[in-house]
Design a protein around this motif. Structure first.
Motif, PDB file in Angstrom:
ATOM      1  N   TRP A 152      -8.594   9.242   0.997  1.00  0.00           N
ATOM      2  CA  TRP A 152      -9.302   7.964   1.067  1.00  0.00           C
ATOM      3  C   TRP A 152      -8.317   6.789   1.110  1.00  0.00           C
ATOM      4  CZ3 TRP A 152     -12.903   4.799   2.260  1.00  0.00           C
ATOM      5  CH2 TRP A 152     -13.030   3.567   1.623  1.00  0.00           C
ATOM      6  N   ASP A 153      -7.275   6.854   0.280  1.00  0.00           N
ATOM      7  CA  ASP A 153      -6.311   5.761   0.224  1.00  0.00           C
ATOM      8  C   ASP A 153      -5.568   5.623   1.554  1.00  0.00           C
ATOM      9  OD1 ASP A 153      -5.093   3.734  -1.584  1.00  0.00           O
ATOM     10  OD2 ASP A 153      -3.255   4.848  -1.172  1.00  0.00           O
ATOM     11  N   MET A 154      -5.193   6.746   2.141  1.00  0.00           N
ATOM     12  CA  MET A 154      -4.496   6.709   3.436  1.00  0.00           C
ATOM     13  C   MET A 154      -5.400   6.193   4.547  1.00  0.00           C
ATOM     14  SD  MET A 154      -2.039  10.039   3.529  1.00  0.00           S
ATOM     15  CE  MET A 154      -0.607  10.125   2.454  1.00  0.00           C
ATOM     16  N   GLN A 179      -8.004   4.169   4.057  1.00  0.00           N
ATOM     17  CA  GLN A 179      -8.312   2.774   3.760  1.00  0.00           C
ATOM     18  C   GLN A 179      -7.220   1.833   4.238  1.00  0.00           C
ATOM     19  OE1 GLN A 179      -8.825   1.999  -0.422  1.00  0.00           O
ATOM     20  NE2 GLN A 179      -9.800   0.007  -0.095  1.00  0.00           N
ATOM     21  N   TYR A 180      -5.951   2.226   4.031  1.00  0.00           N
ATOM     22  CA  TYR A 180      -4.826   1.362   4.392  1.00  0.00           C
ATOM     23  C   TYR A 180      -4.085   1.851   5.644  1.00  0.00           C
ATOM     24  CZ  TYR A 180      -5.668  -0.772  -0.134  1.00  0.00           C
ATOM     25  OH  TYR A 180      -6.252  -1.418  -1.192  1.00  0.00           O
ATOM     26  N   ARG A 181      -4.639   2.866   6.308  1.00  0.00           N
ATOM     27  CA  ARG A 181      -4.071   3.418   7.541  1.00  0.00           C
ATOM     28  C   ARG A 181      -2.598   3.829   7.366  1.00  0.00           C
ATOM     29  NH1 ARG A 181      -6.857   0.561  12.818  1.00  0.00           N
ATOM     30  NH2 ARG A 181      -9.001   0.652  12.045  1.00  0.00           N
ATOM     31  N   LEU A 182      -2.364   4.596   6.325  1.00  0.00           N
ATOM     32  CA  LEU A 182      -1.001   5.066   6.027  1.00  0.00           C
ATOM     33  C   LEU A 182      -0.730   6.388   6.740  1.00  0.00           C
ATOM     34  CD1 LEU A 182      -0.970   4.281   2.188  1.00  0.00           C
ATOM     35  CD2 LEU A 182      -0.086   2.863   4.059  1.00  0.00           C
ATOM     36  N   TYR A 207      -7.383  14.723  -6.598  1.00  0.00           N
ATOM     37  CA  TYR A 207      -6.274  13.886  -6.116  1.00  0.00           C
ATOM     38  C   TYR A 207      -6.220  13.870  -4.596  1.00  0.00           C
ATOM     39  CZ  TYR A 207      -1.716  12.926  -4.230  1.00  0.00           C
ATOM     40  OH  TYR A 207      -0.705  12.439  -3.424  1.00  0.00           O
ATOM     41  N   PHE A 208      -6.328  15.033  -3.961  1.00  0.00           N
ATOM     42  CA  PHE A 208      -6.226  15.080  -2.499  1.00  0.00           C
ATOM     43  C   PHE A 208      -7.360  14.296  -1.834  1.00  0.00           C
ATOM     44  CE2 PHE A 208      -3.652  18.960  -3.433  1.00  0.00           C
ATOM     45  CZ  PHE A 208      -2.471  18.489  -2.880  1.00  0.00           C
ATOM     46  N   ALA A 209      -8.526  14.299  -2.466  1.00  0.00           N
ATOM     47  CA  ALA A 209      -9.630  13.488  -1.944  1.00  0.00           C
ATOM     48  C   ALA A 209      -9.305  12.001  -2.088  1.00  0.00           C
ATOM     49  CB  ALA A 209     -10.921  13.828  -2.683  1.00  0.00           C
ATOM     50  N   TYR A 210      -8.797  11.618  -3.267  1.00  0.00           N
ATOM     51  CA  TYR A 210      -8.393  10.221  -3.480  1.00  0.00           C
ATOM     52  C   TYR A 210      -7.324   9.815  -2.460  1.00  0.00           C
ATOM     53  CZ  TYR A 210      -4.560   7.254  -4.815  1.00  0.00           C
ATOM     54  OH  TYR A 210      -3.512   6.369  -4.746  1.00  0.00           O
ATOM     55  N   PRO A 212       0.805  -1.232   0.000  1.00  0.00           N
ATOM     56  CA  PRO A 212       0.000   0.000   0.000  1.00  0.00           C
ATOM     57  C   PRO A 212       0.832   1.273   0.000  1.00  0.00           C
ATOM     58  CG  PRO A 212      -0.901  -1.583   1.551  1.00  0.00           C
ATOM     59  CD  PRO A 212       0.416  -2.139   1.096  1.00  0.00           C
ATOM     60  N   LEU A 213       1.955   1.275   0.745  1.00  0.00           N
ATOM     61  CA  LEU A 213       2.779   2.477   0.810  1.00  0.00           C
ATOM     62  C   LEU A 213       3.462   2.744  -0.524  1.00  0.00           C
ATOM     63  CD1 LEU A 213       3.825   4.791   2.496  1.00  0.00           C
ATOM     64  CD2 LEU A 213       5.712   3.324   3.265  1.00  0.00           C
TER      65      LEU A 213
END
Length: 280
Positions: free
Chosen positions: A128-130, A132-135, A122-125, A63-64
């Motif tokens: 969400w990605d961070m 979702q995967y707790r980054l 992009y910032f919204a995506y 994920p990272l």
């Protein structure tokens, strides 16, 4: 550990709620107020999510690594877009007219609105990605706060169609973000020998971009806002802009400290390695 996990989950729930509220707001503007130009926001988010799926399917499922790769692409696209917009306007209007208060606040350079929408998506995506995967880490994750502040500032500006050009200028910092993402990917790939010419060049470019593509532009924008404070109306534009820039400058200080510590750590590791080789 349990407390840390609970706090982290609590922060995640808060930022997820704000992201959902943001999405509802954007969809409402498009569907009910017929703001079709905001479809660029949705398009930006969908584009980077598709890139995410491509990287995850064909390059790596880490994920990272996926998140950093997509962020690198965003920084490259945004940097190229900002340079294109600025050069185009400089040739068309000249520097003096470009940076006039009325132009920066009430105007919108050619393709500036679309570029800002695309970055907003992009910032919204990325938020969400961070999530979702707790980054992220910490009780109040700075990266999530950073994205939330940007989403609020960008979206309000897009709704009201004000300070578009000011916000485009703030995105010059994405030139520096390129080197931050390259460094992270380089270390994830196992290339950590600070003695190599490539790593030394990377640090030179990293520090140069940090100063001239992040710190100096943001300081100049802040000074311009303060100098032209009397030219703003009585609305929220000036307080919101100044608040946003104050936040960016504070984050820049923190980022500079992190860079310095990382640089010093790599130099220390290099010296230790040289001493070890000399002893052998």
């Amino acid at each position: 550990m349990a407390r840390t996990g609970t706090a982290k989950n609590g922060a995640g729930q808060f930022f997820l709620a704000t992201l959902l509220l943001w999405l509802v707001s954007v969809v409402f503007e498009i569907a009910f107020n017929l703001r079709t130009e905001l479809l660029w926001v949705i398009g930006g988010g969908c584009f980077f999510q598709l890139v995410n799926c491509f990287v995850r399917s064909y390059l790596s499922r880490d994920p990272l690594f996926v998140n950093t790769s997509v962020s690198l692409l965003h920084s490259i696209i945004t940097s190229a877009s900002v340079v294109f917009i600025l050069v185009n306007q400089c040739l068309a209007k000249g520097v003096d007219e470009m940076f006039d208060h009325s132009e920066l606040v009430g105007g919108s350079w050619r393709w500036a609105y679309q570029a800002l929408c695309f970055s907003c998506g992009y910032f919204a995506y990325d938020q969400w990605d961070m999530l979702q995967y707790r980054l992220y880490s910490g009780l109040i994750p700075s990266i999530l706060v950073h994205h939330l502040v940007l989403l609020v500032c960008f979206t309000l500006a897009l709704y009201r169609n004000v300070t578009i050009n000011y916000l485009i200028l703030t995105l010059i910092c994405e030139m520096h973000s390129i080197f931050l993402h390259v460094r992270k990917l380089r270390r994830m790939a196992g290339i950590r020998d600070s003695n190599t010419a490539l790593v030394k060049l990377e640090w030179v470019l990293n520090w140069t971009a940090f100063l001239f593509a992040r710190c100096v532009p943001h300081i100049l924008i802040t000074v311009k806002l303060i100098k032209d404070a009397h030219k703003f109306g009585r609305g929220l534009e000036w307080p919101l802009a100044l608040f946003g820039m104050a936040g960016m400058n504070i984050l820049n200080v923190g980022l500079g400290m992190d860079l310095f510590h990382a640089f010093r750590r790599e130099r220390s590791n290099r010296r230790n390695q040289e001493k070890s080789n000399h002893v052998e």
